[in-house]
Design an enzyme around this catalytic site. Structure first.
Site, PDB file in Angstrom:
ATOM      1  N   ARG A  13       0.837  -1.220   0.000  1.00  0.00           N
ATOM      2  CA  ARG A  13       0.000   0.000   0.000  1.00  0.00           C
ATOM      3  C   ARG A  13       0.865   1.261   0.000  1.00  0.00           C
ATOM      4  O   ARG A  13       1.024   1.926  -1.009  1.00  0.00           O
ATOM      5  CB  ARG A  13      -0.938  -0.028   1.202  1.00  0.00           C
ATOM      6  N   ASP A  14       1.495   1.565   1.109  1.00  0.00           N
ATOM      7  CA  ASP A  14       2.307   2.775   1.227  1.00  0.00           C
ATOM      8  C   ASP A  14       3.513   2.722   0.298  1.00  0.00           C
ATOM      9  O   ASP A  14       3.965   3.746  -0.209  1.00  0.00           O
ATOM     10  CB  ASP A  14       2.759   2.927   2.685  1.00  0.00           C
ATOM     11  N   HIS A 205       6.306   4.430  12.709  1.00  0.00           N
ATOM     12  CA  HIS A 205       6.371   4.374  11.246  1.00  0.00           C
ATOM     13  C   HIS A 205       7.370   5.453  10.798  1.00  0.00           C
ATOM     14  O   HIS A 205       7.045   6.639  10.799  1.00  0.00           O
ATOM     15  CB  HIS A 205       4.964   4.652  10.692  1.00  0.00           C
ATOM     16  N   HIS A 207      10.141   7.103   8.045  1.00  0.00           N
ATOM     17  CA  HIS A 207      10.764   7.213   6.725  1.00  0.00           C
ATOM     18  C   HIS A 207      12.246   7.496   6.934  1.00  0.00           C
ATOM     19  O   HIS A 207      12.666   7.990   7.979  1.00  0.00           O
ATOM     20  CB  HIS A 207      10.092   8.317   5.910  1.00  0.00           C
ATOM     21  N   CYS A 238       5.677   9.665   0.467  1.00  0.00           N
ATOM     22  CA  CYS A 238       4.357  10.280   0.524  1.00  0.00           C
ATOM     23  C   CYS A 238       4.129  11.189  -0.667  1.00  0.00           C
ATOM     24  O   CYS A 238       4.933  12.091  -0.921  1.00  0.00           O
ATOM     25  CB  CYS A 238       4.213  11.079   1.828  1.00  0.00           C
ATOM     26  N   ASN A 247      10.013   4.448   2.969  1.00  0.00           N
ATOM     27  CA  ASN A 247       9.953   3.890   4.315  1.00  0.00           C
ATOM     28  C   ASN A 247      11.255   3.153   4.617  1.00  0.00           C
ATOM     29  O   ASN A 247      12.006   2.791   3.718  1.00  0.00           O
ATOM     30  CB  ASN A 247       8.811   2.880   4.403  1.00  0.00           C
TER      31      ASN A 247
END
Length: 297
Positions: A13-14, A205, A207, A238, A247
């Site tokens: 997803r991300d 979470h 990055h 993002c 990430n």
């Protein structure tokens, strides 16, 4: 404290949402299934956001409907509102995630509403999820800095995390969206939030924009967190945070955790092979751990 760390794999997803060309549905399905086969217990599958907002994930129904779900593996999906919730439920999703930010400026750029409005927007989603027995995860972005307003007060992070907790989120992921955090700041932020929300319901979470993600995770592990988000091969970024790189790589996180004597249940070699494969499919760099392990084998 427990020595088991749950990795929430966000790559499908991300990790994929900001890719510049359309990734075939078959590749997405294979990625999810291969990740689940490595021993990962949580694989975030896709997002039921409107196609114009995130075109890369416009095939959410087909992806989720076709994956062969492995027993014991959770497959959460992101939903922005009731319509997204309904779409997700129609194809059998039984765990969802909602999202907001600790920065008003970022929220307005990202989802075109204030923090308060975003909380109001997914309140009915949480009500329906509770009635349906669906587990809900909450994401809080920009917890250590915002590309538009700069510093984000820790008090704002606490306020938003508290609101998600009170609304019924079983877990709240605290995201350093632009990767500006450093270990001391990350730990202080986490410990401050944990005064209001139980540590066992928090996740981190990070990055890796400034190369601080592993150090930040280590600091937060010392503080007691036991849920970490990461993305295979370090995929991601993002779409609303200019300059934010991917990430932290799941392979790098698992290697570090193994070195700390912590348990994940993940086969690192199998994970490295998945990372090598998807990086090749997307013409992206491999993770450092993945490269090292595969060269040695």
């Amino acid at each position: 404290m427990s020595d088991h760390v749950t990795i929430v794999e966000v790559g499908p997803r991300d990790g994929l949402q900001n890719e510049p060309y359309t990734i075939p549905t078959e590749v997405k399905i294979e990625l999810i299934e291969r990740l689940a086969d490595t021993g990962l217990g949580v694989v975030e599958a896709t997002s039921f956001v409107a196609a114009p907002a995130i075109p890369q994930l416009a095939d959410a129904e087909e992806v989720f409907g076709r994956i062969q779900r492995k027993p014991g593996v959770r497959y959460p999906v992101l939903v922005p509102n009731e319509k997204g919730y309904e779409r997700a439920r129609q194809v059998g999703a039984d765990e969802i995630a909602v999202f907001t930010a600790a920065s008003e400026a970022f929220n307005k750029k990202n989802i075109n509403c204030t923090i308060a409005e975003s909380l109001q927007r997914f309140a009915p989603v949480l009500e329906r999820a509770r009635a349906d027995g669906v587990r809900v995860r909450g994401y809080v972005s920009t917890v250590l800095g915002c590309p538009y307003q700069g510093e984000v007060p820790v008090a704002e992070v606490v306020r938003v995390a508290e609101a998600l907790h009170e609304a019924g989120c079983a877990e709240i992921s605290l995201g350093d969206t632009i990767g500006v955090g450093t270990p001391a700041k990350a730990r202080t932020m986490l410990e401050t939030v944990a005064k209001s929300v139980p540590m066992e319901q928090l996740a981190v979470h990070f990055h890796d924009t400034y190369g601080q993600a592993l150090a930040n995770i280590h600091a937060c592990l010392d503080a007691g967190v036991r849920v970490v988000d990461s993305s295979v091969a370090g995929l991601g970024g993002c779409p609303y945070a200019r300059g934010a790189t991917g990430n932290v790589a799941t392979e790098d996180v698992v290697y570090m955790l193994n070195g700390l004597g912590m348990k994940t249940g993940i086969d690192l070699m199998a994970l490295a092979r998945v990372g090598d494969w998807i990086a090749g499919e997307l013409d992206r760099p491999r993770s450092r751990t993945g490269q090292a392990i595969l060269k040695r084998s």
